[in-house]
Design an enzyme around this catalytic site. Structure first.
Site, PDB file in Angstrom:
ATOM      1  N   ASP A  40       0.825  -1.230   0.000  1.00 23.49           N
ATOM      2  CA  ASP A  40       0.000   0.000   0.000  1.00 23.49           C
ATOM      3  C   ASP A  40       0.849   1.267   0.000  1.00 23.49           C
ATOM      4  OD1 ASP A  40       0.720  -0.397   2.684  1.00 23.49           O
ATOM      5  OD2 ASP A  40      -1.273   0.006   3.496  1.00 23.49           O
ATOM      6  N   SER A  71     -16.933   3.712  26.375  1.00 28.95           N
ATOM      7  CA  SER A  71     -16.391   2.504  25.733  1.00 28.95           C
ATOM      8  C   SER A  71     -16.651   1.317  26.651  1.00 28.95           C
ATOM      9  CB  SER A  71     -14.885   2.658  25.506  1.00 28.95           C
ATOM     10  OG  SER A  71     -14.299   1.376  25.389  1.00 28.95           O
ATOM     11  N   GLY A 125      -5.314  -4.663  18.300  1.00 27.80           N
ATOM     12  CA  GLY A 125      -3.868  -4.813  18.125  1.00 27.80           C
ATOM     13  C   GLY A 125      -3.424  -6.119  17.503  1.00 27.80           C
ATOM     14  N   SER A 130      -9.212  -2.895  14.130  1.00 25.05           N
ATOM     15  CA  SER A 130     -10.283  -2.373  14.998  1.00 25.05           C
ATOM     16  C   SER A 130     -10.274  -0.852  14.992  1.00 25.05           C
ATOM     17  CB  SER A 130     -10.110  -2.898  16.422  1.00 25.05           C
ATOM     18  OG  SER A 130      -8.862  -2.521  16.934  1.00 25.05           O
ATOM     19  N   SER A 131      -9.102  -0.229  14.806  1.00 25.97           N
ATOM     20  CA  SER A 131      -9.064   1.237  14.866  1.00 25.97           C
ATOM     21  C   SER A 131      -9.780   1.867  13.669  1.00 25.97           C
ATOM     22  CB  SER A 131      -7.631   1.733  14.985  1.00 25.97           C
ATOM     23  OG  SER A 131      -6.803   1.051  14.106  1.00 25.97           O
ATOM     24  N   ASP A 175      -7.518   0.210   5.136  1.00 25.42           N
ATOM     25  CA  ASP A 175      -8.368  -0.180   6.267  1.00 25.42           C
ATOM     26  C   ASP A 175      -9.697   0.573   6.291  1.00 25.42           C
ATOM     27  OD1 ASP A 175      -6.115  -1.571   6.750  1.00 25.42           O
ATOM     28  OD2 ASP A 175      -5.520  -0.477   8.551  1.00 25.42           O
ATOM     29  N   TYR A 225       8.850  -1.554  10.627  1.00 22.31           N
ATOM     30  CA  TYR A 225       7.947  -1.038   9.577  1.00 22.31           C
ATOM     31  C   TYR A 225       8.578   0.199   8.935  1.00 22.31           C
ATOM     32  CZ  TYR A 225       3.398   0.230   7.485  1.00 22.31           C
ATOM     33  OH  TYR A 225       2.377   0.514   6.622  1.00 22.31           O
TER      34      TYR A 225
HETATM   35  P1  NG1 Z   1      -1.668  -3.874  10.073  1.00 23.08           P
HETATM   36  O1  NG1 Z   1      -0.529  -4.641  10.598  1.00 23.08           O
HETATM   37  O2  NG1 Z   1      -2.814  -4.735   9.645  1.00 23.08           O
HETATM   38  O3  NG1 Z   1      -2.075  -2.758  10.990  1.00 23.08           O
HETATM   39  C1  NG1 Z   1      -0.011  -2.405   8.542  1.00 23.08           C
HETATM   40  C2  NG1 Z   1      -0.388  -1.050   7.943  1.00 23.08           C
HETATM   41  C3  NG1 Z   1      -1.003  -1.248   6.532  1.00 23.08           C
HETATM   42  C4  NG1 Z   1      -0.060  -2.064   5.643  1.00 23.08           C
HETATM   43  C5  NG1 Z   1       0.301  -3.373   6.376  1.00 23.08           C
HETATM   44  C6  NG1 Z   1       1.288  -4.204   5.599  1.00 23.08           C
HETATM   45  C7  NG1 Z   1      -1.087   0.560   9.653  1.00 23.08           C
HETATM   46  C8  NG1 Z   1      -2.234   1.117  10.439  1.00 23.08           C
HETATM   47  N1  NG1 Z   1      -1.389  -0.391   8.775  1.00 23.08           N
HETATM   48  O4  NG1 Z   1      -1.194  -3.168   8.696  1.00 23.08           O
HETATM   49  O5  NG1 Z   1      -1.259   0.027   5.966  1.00 23.08           O
HETATM   50  O6  NG1 Z   1       1.089  -1.342   5.289  1.00 23.08           O
HETATM   51  O7  NG1 Z   1       0.872  -3.100   7.673  1.00 23.08           O
HETATM   52  O8  NG1 Z   1       0.738  -4.606   4.401  1.00 23.08           O
HETATM   53  O9  NG1 Z   1       0.062   0.988   9.793  1.00 23.08           O
END
Ligand code: NG1
Length: 401
Positions: A40, A71, A125, A130-131, A175, A225
């Protein structure tokens, strides 16, 4: 979902007195990405589905400028002032809702005070988003309560802004798009460069989408990341200098060009060459997966998912021993036609395609095998592709938003 809706209505009545103004209930789902990982932010392609786990939100307008949010998960009731919205460092969960409110305000919408209570069954998490579901549920709620006419695409983009600017996470569009735009028995093929999308039929009575949560806290995920993002940028610079000046992302490099220059890039930096190879081949796998879905060839889709995992594990190096273990256990079970890690990696969930007759066997073997080596059982969730955000007009009556 009916029981949870009833429960939430009771909670709402306990926590707030009736203002007599407009009230409603809304839901937004979590998601799992079938294929297209770490593509992405490289202007590439992803193929997520919405799942049968949701944030559900009950709300009623107020006569003043207060926002009160309860909540269920955190058992906390917080109060804010519409004229003074700022980040809440102490109760970070509230920022997903406050950020959305702020975005409506930035677009000149005059909002009224509102009481909100929400609950959910998307594990926090673990990579099932969920966010984004909380943001989308909040946006659908605010828009409906105030009669704001907004398309689902604009709503998803508004939520992404809230996430980027208010929550402070530089996420892509996947997402929020899938939580807002998901469709029953369809996957969403999203082009993360143009933000264009197409709903691809994902129709099968035979195979189920199974998610296995490693329950491993994603410790390294932030630094690793960012490191991967940096390495992808380095690869783009290399290709720009050594191939063509009009290369602006890994999306612009084709497989032949990547292969032709692989050794040269590898000599410069082995990790950078491997990261680029993952992203470039993963984009091809996503497009092939779309073809497979159009041909209703789930076995082909499963093979592509398997290849995706190998590439993420060997080239992108974002898997971990727990993810690899679940993938290995899953693949050893007859009836599993595809198994891969999904999300950023270093923990979180795997996504599998499993023949429905083998689901019980799958759960038993994966749970036992994982517990034996890791000391705890993974959580296992099963879903078909579901609809995106919707209004729950009355108990049990699910209207499309
Ligand atoms: P996850 O691990 O599902 O939160 C994260 C990034 C995505 C994408 C994936 C790898 C966030 C909120 N989401 O996903 O945009 O880069 O890693 O494909 O950082």
């Amino acid at each position: 979902m009916l029981n949870r809706i009833k429960k939430l209505k009771n909670i709402f009545e306990q926590k707030f007195s009736d203002t007599g103004l407009i009230a409603g209930m809304f839901a937004a789902p979590g998601r799992v990405n079938i294929i297209g990982e770490h593509t992405d932010y490289n202007d590439g392609f992803v193929l997520p589905v919405a799942i049968n786990r949701n944030i559900i939100m009950a709300a009623q307008l107020r006569t003043d400028k207060k926002i009160k949010i309860y909540s269920e998960e955190f058992d906390q009731k917080l109060e804010f002032d519409l004229n003074n919205i700022s980040r809440n460092e102490k109760n970070s969960w509230s920022n997903y809702i406050l950020g959305v409110i702020k975005e409506f305000q930035k677009r000149g919408k005059k909002l009224q005070g509102i009481n909100i209570a929400f609950t959910g069954d998307i594990p926090i998490g673990s990579g099932l988003s969920s966010s984004a579901a909380l943001e989308v549920a909040a946006a659908v709620t605010i828009a409906n309560m105030h009669n704001i006419n907004i398309t689902k695409v604009k709503l998803a983009l508004l939520c992404k802004r809230a996430e980027n600017d208010f929550v402070g996470v530089a996420s892509g569009i996947m997402d929020q798009y899938i939580s807002a735009l998901g469709q029953k028995n369809r996957a969403l093929f999203i082009d993360c460069k143009s933000n264009q999308f197409e709903a691809i039929p994902f129709v099968t009575d035979t195979y189920k989408i199974v998610m296995c949560d490693t329950r491993v806290k994603r410790k390294l995920v932030d630094s690793e990341y960012n490191q991967r993002r940096k390495e992808c940028k380095e690869a783009v610079l290399f290709y720009k200098e050594n191939l063509r000046s009009n290369i602006n992302s890994l999306r612009d490099v084709n497989k032949e060009e990547m292969e032709k220059t692989y050794d040269q890039l590898f000599n410069y930096s082995a990790p950078v060459a491997k990261r680029a190879r993952h992203v470039i081949t993963e984009n091809i796998r996503v497009k092939k997966s779309v073809e497979a879905l159009r041909e209703k060839d789930f076995v082909k889709l499963g093979k592509l998912m398997n290849q995706s995992h190998s590439s993420l594990s060997n080239d992108f190096e974002v898997s971990c021993k727990e993810l690899d273990l679940i993938v290995e256990l899953a693949r050893g079970i007859k009836g599993t036609i595809g198994a891969r890690m999904t999300g950023a990696g270093f923990g979180g969930v795997t996504v599998n395609l499993v023949h429905r007759d083998y689901l019980e066997k799958f759960k038993k073997i994966v749970r036992a095998g994982y517990e034996k080596k890791v000391g705890k059982k993974p959580y296992i969730y099963i879903s078909d592709p579901e609809n995106g955000a919707k209004s729950l007009k009355e108990f049990g009556e699910n209207d499309e938003y």
